[in-house]
Write an enzyme that holds these catalytic residues in place. Structure first.
Site, PDB file in Angstrom:
ATOM      1  N   HIS A 260     -13.357  42.985  18.903  1.00 16.15           N
ATOM      2  CA  HIS A 260     -12.152  42.143  18.952  1.00 16.15           C
ATOM      3  C   HIS A 260     -12.565  40.688  18.962  1.00 16.15           C
ATOM      4  O   HIS A 260     -13.582  40.338  19.556  1.00 16.15           O
ATOM      5  CB  HIS A 260     -11.318  42.455  20.206  1.00 16.15           C
ATOM      6  CG  HIS A 260      -9.907  41.987  20.091  1.00 16.15           C
ATOM      7  ND1 HIS A 260      -9.534  40.722  20.428  1.00 16.15           N
ATOM      8  CD2 HIS A 260      -8.792  42.607  19.626  1.00 16.15           C
ATOM      9  CE1 HIS A 260      -8.234  40.579  20.199  1.00 16.15           C
ATOM     10  NE2 HIS A 260      -7.773  41.706  19.703  1.00 16.15           N
ATOM     11  N   GLU A 317      -6.593  49.720  18.878  1.00 15.61           N
ATOM     12  CA  GLU A 317      -6.310  50.627  17.776  1.00 15.61           C
ATOM     13  C   GLU A 317      -6.845  52.030  18.007  1.00 15.61           C
ATOM     14  O   GLU A 317      -6.308  53.006  17.491  1.00 15.61           O
ATOM     15  CB  GLU A 317      -6.881  50.061  16.466  1.00 15.61           C
ATOM     16  CG  GLU A 317      -6.351  48.696  16.096  1.00 15.61           C
ATOM     17  CD  GLU A 317      -4.891  48.703  15.685  1.00 15.61           C
ATOM     18  OE1 GLU A 317      -4.076  49.360  16.363  1.00 15.61           O
ATOM     19  OE2 GLU A 317      -4.563  48.065  14.695  1.00 15.61           O
TER      20      GLU A 317
END
Ligand code: ACO
Length: 374
Positions: A260, A317
């Protein structure tokens, strides 16, 4: 007064750049915390309805019961699509286009359904229509007749209903609502930033949201959960995890659902989604849940060896994939479900940008040829 000259700074991908102020959400990437309009994610996401989250983002306060019911009714009244949208969805289905492409095309046509000129009204129309577009298109892709929206059902329940025509169980509705709340807004991620860039020019709400859909589609942003689940399916059994993941990394591939830009610790959304997903993986499905947890553990270990010290952690996700699979959505609807949630944040950001923002206009570093003559 003269405008001060600012020293240009080059930050590839705008990493570390603060482009505007927002009251909508706050991410602490070092502590792994996400706050939505003042509420800790893990406090609000499993409890609020999606309509309450929308009200909170749009109005900066939770609704009272009449306000909540009024917004729910307002959204329910705007679920039906204009016939031109249905025509485009049929044409897209005949070509077998991806759901996100159909959503982008249909969203642009929602200018046809706006009841007045206000950005708030356009925001409500867009939010209300997304589940109808996605469910109708999904059924057209399966050569099935789209199901009309059910005005007595809430936003999340109605989406599930339009997929198969069955009244959804409360546990699936709650899980979907927790998912939608968890991912409704998240700072200046790529799609939200796209919406804000478009809004910053004084353009309209439909344009801002249509652009944001394009940004969300990419596999580095909202397109990750389908491939993340497919990796788990491909691995199949725990003993294969190490070899399959190592091979992917050796080939220079990125593991979807990990890493991320902002979080260098575990994404707090992963734990909220994991807690919501667990209930679906009992009995005969428990082994799949164990496989997912094993794949995650192996991936984290191999990523640390692959990029030592880079803090590549599980992102939202990976557990999005688990939860939406538990609810029973096909992988093709994972990113579209993300759009159903994030359009709430996009519209709130576009409204905020229009109200307070300056035009977004960074600089570029020229690396092209010099002194050519024509
Ligand atoms: N698998 C393998 N390697 C990775 C991964 C990954 N998932 N993520 C990052 N890396 C590598 C990068 O290639 C980089 O290596 P390099 O410096 O040698 O080139 C290094 O780790 C550090 O990368 P970051 O600077 O942390 O990554 P960046 O901020 O540029 O990108 C991103 C963040 C796009 C999310 C990236 O981690 C990624 O591609 N992840 C996989 C896709 C994914 O899951 N996306 C969903 C994100 S959540 C969301 O958008 C809702």
């Amino acid at each position: 007064m003269t405008t001060p000259t600012l020293d240009p700074v080059y930050r590839p991908g705008l990493q570390g750049v603060i482009a505007a102020e927002t009251r909508l959400s706050h991410i602490d990437g070092q502590a792994g915390q996400l706050v939505i309009a003042g509420y800790a994610l893990e406090d609000i996401a499993p409890r609020a309805t999606f309509e309450e989250m929308l009200f909170l983002l749009w109005q900066d306060r939770p609704p009272d019961a009449p306000e909540r019911d009024a917004l729910a009714a307002q959204l329910a009244a705007r679920r039906t699509l204009p016939p031109q949208v249905m025509d485009v969805l049929r044409a897209a289905a005949a070509r077998g286009l991806p759901v996100m492409d159909a959503l982008r095309m249909a969203a642009g046509l929602l200018s046809l359904s706006l009841s007045d000129d206000t950005p708030q009204s356009a925001a409500e129309t867009l939010v209300a229509a997304f589940p109808t577009i996605i469910a109708a298109y999904w059924r057209l892709l399966q050569a099935e007749t789209p199901i009309d929206p059910h005005s007595d059902l809430g936003h999340a329940a109605n989406f599930l209903y339009m997929l198969d025509g069955q009244p959804p169980e409360a546990s699936r509705v709650r899980a979907l609502e927790t998912y939608l709340n968890t991912v409704i807004d998240h700072g200046f991620n790529a799609s939200t930033f796209t919406a804000r860039v478009i809004a910053s020019t004084g353009s309209d709400m439909v344009a801002a949201i249509t652009g944001a859909i394009g940004a969300l589609k990419g596999p580095l942003h909202g397109g990750a959960p389908g491939p993340a689940l497919e990796l788990v399916f491909e691995i199949g059994t725990p003993e294969r995890a190490e070899a399959v993941i190592q091979e992917r990394l050796d080939q220079g591939e990125r593991l979807m659902g990990f890493g991320h830009r902002v979080y260098k610790v575990r994404d707090p959304r992963a734990d909220v989604l994991n807690a919501a997903a667990e209930r679906f993986f009992v009995g005969e499905h428990a082994a799949f849940y164990e496989l997912v947890r094993h794949v995650e553990a192996v991936a984290l270990r191999l990523l640390e060896a692959h990029k030592p010290g880079r803090g590549l952690q599980t992102n939202v996700e990976f557990y999005t994939a688990l939860l939406l699979h538990g609810i029973g959505l096909p992988t093709e609807l994972f990113t579209p479900a993300f759009a159903i949630a994030r359009v709430g944040g996009w519209t709130a950001n576009a409204l905020e940008q229009q109200a307070n923002g300056r035009i977004m206009r960074p600089l570029s570093a020229y690396t092209g040829a010099q002194s050519r003559r024509w």
